[in-house]
Design an enzyme around this catalytic site. Structure first.
Site, PDB file in Angstrom:
ATOM      1  N   HIS A   1      11.435  45.363  92.344  1.00 57.21           N
ATOM      2  CA  HIS A   1      10.962  44.034  92.772  1.00 57.21           C
ATOM      3  C   HIS A   1      11.466  43.713  94.175  1.00 57.21           C
ATOM      4  O   HIS A   1      11.683  42.555  94.516  1.00 57.21           O
ATOM      5  CB  HIS A   1      11.338  42.955  91.741  1.00 57.21           C
ATOM      6  CG  HIS A   1      10.619  43.170  90.440  1.00 57.21           C
ATOM      7  ND1 HIS A   1       9.346  42.727  90.224  1.00 57.21           N
ATOM      8  CD2 HIS A   1      10.990  43.834  89.316  1.00 57.21           C
ATOM      9  CE1 HIS A   1       8.956  43.085  89.003  1.00 57.21           C
ATOM     10  NE2 HIS A   1       9.926  43.767  88.440  1.00 57.21           N
ATOM     11  N   THR A   2      11.641  44.735  94.961  1.00 54.28           N
ATOM     12  CA  THR A   2      12.031  44.552  96.366  1.00 54.28           C
ATOM     13  C   THR A   2      10.850  44.812  97.295  1.00 54.28           C
ATOM     14  O   THR A   2      10.835  44.319  98.413  1.00 54.28           O
ATOM     15  CB  THR A   2      13.168  45.517  96.745  1.00 54.28           C
ATOM     16  OG1 THR A   2      12.742  46.855  96.442  1.00 54.28           O
ATOM     17  CG2 THR A   2      14.449  45.214  95.992  1.00 54.28           C
ATOM     18  N   ASP A   3       9.852  45.595  96.826  1.00 52.79           N
ATOM     19  CA  ASP A   3       8.798  46.013  97.781  1.00 52.79           C
ATOM     20  C   ASP A   3       7.975  44.822  98.288  1.00 52.79           C
ATOM     21  O   ASP A   3       7.738  44.688  99.486  1.00 52.79           O
ATOM     22  CB  ASP A   3       7.916  47.149  97.227  1.00 52.79           C
ATOM     23  CG  ASP A   3       7.154  46.844  95.953  1.00 52.79           C
ATOM     24  OD1 ASP A   3       7.414  45.799  95.327  1.00 52.79           O
ATOM     25  OD2 ASP A   3       6.288  47.663  95.582  1.00 52.79           O
TER      26      ASP A   3
ATOM     27  N   GLY B   1       5.395  52.945  83.013  1.00 52.42           N
ATOM     28  CA  GLY B   1       6.164  52.510  84.183  1.00 52.42           C
ATOM     29  C   GLY B   1       6.487  53.677  85.105  1.00 52.42           C
ATOM     30  O   GLY B   1       7.405  53.606  85.912  1.00 52.42           O
ATOM     31  N   LEU B   2       5.714  54.772  85.004  1.00 51.64           N
ATOM     32  CA  LEU B   2       5.936  55.933  85.873  1.00 51.64           C
ATOM     33  C   LEU B   2       4.783  56.082  86.873  1.00 51.64           C
ATOM     34  O   LEU B   2       4.478  57.173  87.334  1.00 51.64           O
ATOM     35  CB  LEU B   2       6.087  57.205  85.029  1.00 51.64           C
ATOM     36  CG  LEU B   2       7.267  57.191  84.044  1.00 51.64           C
ATOM     37  CD1 LEU B   2       7.285  58.456  83.190  1.00 51.64           C
ATOM     38  CD2 LEU B   2       8.594  57.046  84.787  1.00 51.64           C
ATOM     39  N   SER B   3       4.144  54.977  87.175  1.00 55.81           N
ATOM     40  CA  SER B   3       3.075  54.924  88.179  1.00 55.81           C
ATOM     41  C   SER B   3       1.828  55.694  87.799  1.00 55.81           C
ATOM     42  O   SER B   3       1.194  56.321  88.662  1.00 55.81           O
ATOM     43  CB  SER B   3       3.568  55.435  89.535  1.00 55.81           C
ATOM     44  OG  SER B   3       4.312  54.466  90.155  1.00 55.81           O
ATOM     45  N   SER B   4       1.458  55.625  86.535  1.00 56.64           N
ATOM     46  CA  SER B   4       0.192  56.261  86.161  1.00 56.64           C
ATOM     47  C   SER B   4      -0.970  55.574  86.888  1.00 56.64           C
ATOM     48  O   SER B   4      -1.946  56.233  87.253  1.00 56.64           O
ATOM     49  CB  SER B   4      -0.012  56.224  84.648  1.00 56.64           C
ATOM     50  OG  SER B   4       0.097  54.906  84.166  1.00 56.64           O
TER      51      SER B   4
ATOM     52  N   ASP C   1       4.599  52.267  94.807  1.00 54.18           N
ATOM     53  CA  ASP C   1       4.119  53.363  93.968  1.00 54.18           C
ATOM     54  C   ASP C   1       3.142  54.253  94.725  1.00 54.18           C
ATOM     55  O   ASP C   1       3.275  55.481  94.732  1.00 54.18           O
ATOM     56  CB  ASP C   1       3.449  52.803  92.699  1.00 54.18           C
ATOM     57  CG  ASP C   1       4.390  51.903  91.912  1.00 54.18           C
ATOM     58  OD1 ASP C   1       5.589  51.898  92.222  1.00 54.18           O
ATOM     59  OD2 ASP C   1       3.914  51.200  91.006  1.00 54.18           O
TER      60      ASP C   1
ATOM     61  N   TYR D   1       4.687  39.750  85.889  1.00 57.01           N
ATOM     62  CA  TYR D   1       4.858  40.311  87.242  1.00 57.01           C
ATOM     63  C   TYR D   1       4.384  39.314  88.319  1.00 57.01           C
ATOM     64  O   TYR D   1       5.100  39.034  89.280  1.00 57.01           O
ATOM     65  CB  TYR D   1       4.079  41.625  87.357  1.00 57.01           C
ATOM     66  CG  TYR D   1       4.265  42.349  88.668  1.00 57.01           C
ATOM     67  CD1 TYR D   1       5.234  43.335  88.808  1.00 57.01           C
ATOM     68  CD2 TYR D   1       3.480  42.052  89.779  1.00 57.01           C
ATOM     69  CE1 TYR D   1       5.410  44.009  90.011  1.00 57.01           C
ATOM     70  CE2 TYR D   1       3.644  42.714  90.985  1.00 57.01           C
ATOM     71  CZ  TYR D   1       4.606  43.691  91.089  1.00 57.01           C
ATOM     72  OH  TYR D   1       4.780  44.350  92.287  1.00 57.01           O
TER      73      TYR D   1
HETATM   74  C1  GLA Z   1       5.407  48.009  89.862  1.00 57.84           C
HETATM   75  C2  GLA Z   1       4.648  47.722  91.140  1.00 57.84           C
HETATM   76  C3  GLA Z   1       5.498  48.071  92.359  1.00 57.84           C
HETATM   77  C4  GLA Z   1       6.873  47.428  92.297  1.00 57.84           C
HETATM   78  C5  GLA Z   1       7.517  47.685  90.936  1.00 57.84           C
HETATM   79  C6  GLA Z   1       8.822  46.941  90.772  1.00 57.84           C
HETATM   80  O1  GLA Z   1       5.617  49.379  89.703  1.00 57.84           O
HETATM   81  O2  GLA Z   1       3.462  48.483  91.178  1.00 57.84           O
HETATM   82  O3  GLA Z   1       4.822  47.686  93.526  1.00 57.84           O
HETATM   83  O4  GLA Z   1       6.821  46.068  92.595  1.00 57.84           O
HETATM   84  O5  GLA Z   1       6.669  47.325  89.873  1.00 57.84           O
HETATM   85  O6  GLA Z   1       9.766  47.432  91.657  1.00 57.84           O
END
Ligand code: GLA
Length: 360
Positions: free
Chosen positions: A32-34, A123-126, A167, A216
């Site tokens: 949650h920094t991006d 939560g692995l960017s699928s 991601d 989110y």
């Molecule tokens: C998800 C979002 C990212 C980022 C993370 C939390 O993966 O797609 O952009 O904000 O949550 O760090």
């Protein structure tokens, strides 16, 4: 269609294909920094999605087929790049592909076929792997930051989730053996080589993470409200956080500011090989995400505790957005027996970003 045309289509389908392979990612620290112009340290992993685009010359429709899904979607190649048009597409998992099709406007229909071993909704960017793999298969070109921005935007149009860019950028630009220290205020990144003596393990909590149904967007809005007082949370110092008028805002800001500090210290630990301090920073990160940012769950918390009780484990934390999904741990090689976890666990290696693996 005459039988000659039919044969031509079948022939084209087999001979003309582009295959893109896109890894998933695990974020070692910095969540949650991006979208706050902060910093993070993600790495791509050796679990991937593979996308094959087989054009059929003259066709105006792309059939979207996934080995992981029962239904097939059909998308017109002239679909407008609009939220309304894209969110009408069924099944809903195919909407991100429709968004990318609308953005790229390929000149031929055909098929997009998805397969791979990257778990969906973990939560692995699928989602990012799906978007980026599709864009590459359909021929997008450009610098990773620009391709990442386009894919992120198409993903948001398709799903409504106002996600950041971590991601997409990671799965595009990652380098084997390294994590990426990304500064989201400039989108500059540098590679941080990871110690070979360190193993990275990802464990699924069993709770599927559905971003659009999660808080989110609410978290992002809270951060933006705090930023109206302070400026981007990723760029302010700790002492100004207390000036915020509202307790929730203060806690959200405190997470982002302290998390950015942890990311920088963690990156230094990777260089010096100080896994003990790195592990402590991960634990602090998890507590901050749980207490101040409120994106953990009882399942994620108990998984972190369970992992921390194992000999040879230095640190563990939820990774990605939270609200379910996975925990990441760093440990001595072989310390965590991945077979003992009910919902899936993987030893993951820092991997290279997306690439075209076949084009003919
Ligand atoms: C998800 C979002 C990212 C980022 C993370 C939390 O993966 O797609 O952009 O904000 O949550 O760090």
């Amino acid at each position: 269609m005459s039988s000659t045309e039919e044969q031509a289509s079948v022939f084209d389908y087999g001979t003309d294909a582009t295959v893109a392979r896109c890894p998933g990612r695990v974020n070692l620290i910095g969540d949650h920094t991006d979208y706050n112009n902060g910093v993070a340290l993600p790495m791509a992993i050796d679990l991937y999605t593979e996308v094959t685009y087989s054009p059929i010359h003259g066709s105006r429709v792309i059939e979207i087929i996934s080995d992981m899904q029962p239904d097939v979607a059909k998308v017109d190649i002239d679909i407008p790049f609009s939220t309304e048009a894209i969110r009408e597409i069924d099944p809903s998992w195919s909407r991100a592909a429709a968004g990318i099709i609308a953005m790229i406007r390929p000149s031929d229909g055909g098929t997009l076929h998805y397969k791979g071993n990257l778990p969906i909704g973990a939560g692995l960017s699928s989602s990012a792997a799906f978007e980026v793999g599709t864009a590459l298969a359909l021929g997008i070109e450009g610098e990773p930051t620009s391709v990442a921005q386009h894919c992120r935007h198409a993903g948001e149009v398709a799903t409504g989730v106002p996600a950041g860019i971590m991601d997409q950028l990671t799965v595009l630009a990652a380098k084997q053996g390294s994590a990426m220290l990304i500064d989201f205020s400039t989108l500059f990144y540098r590679y941080v080589q990871l110690p070979e003596s360190m193993e990275v393990v990802v464990v699924h909590s069993g709770q599927s993470r559905v971003l659009s149904g999660s808080a989110y967007a609410a978290r992002r809005a809270e951060c933006e409200a705090a930023a109206l007082h302070l400026g981007s949370l990723g760029e302010v110092s700790y002492d100004v956080v207390n000036a915020l008028p509202d307790n929730t805002m203060r806690r959200r800001a405190r997470h982002v500011v302290s998390e950015c500090d942890r990311v920088k210290r963690f990156a230094e630990c990777m260089v010096s090989g100080d896994l003990r301090t790195a592990g402590q920073l991960m634990v602090e990160s998890h507590r901050s995400l749980a207490d101040d940012f409120e994106v953990s769950t009882p399942e994620l918390d108990s998984l972190v505790d369970e992992l921390l009780s194992i000999d040879g484990v230095y640190g563990a934390r939820l990774t990605g957005a939270g609200f379910g999904g996975c925990v990441v741990a760093i440990c001595d090689p072989g310390s965590i027996d991945t077979n003992t976890f009910q919902h899936g666990a993987w030893v993951v290696r820092p991997s290279a970003g997306a690439s075209i693996v076949l084009s003919r």
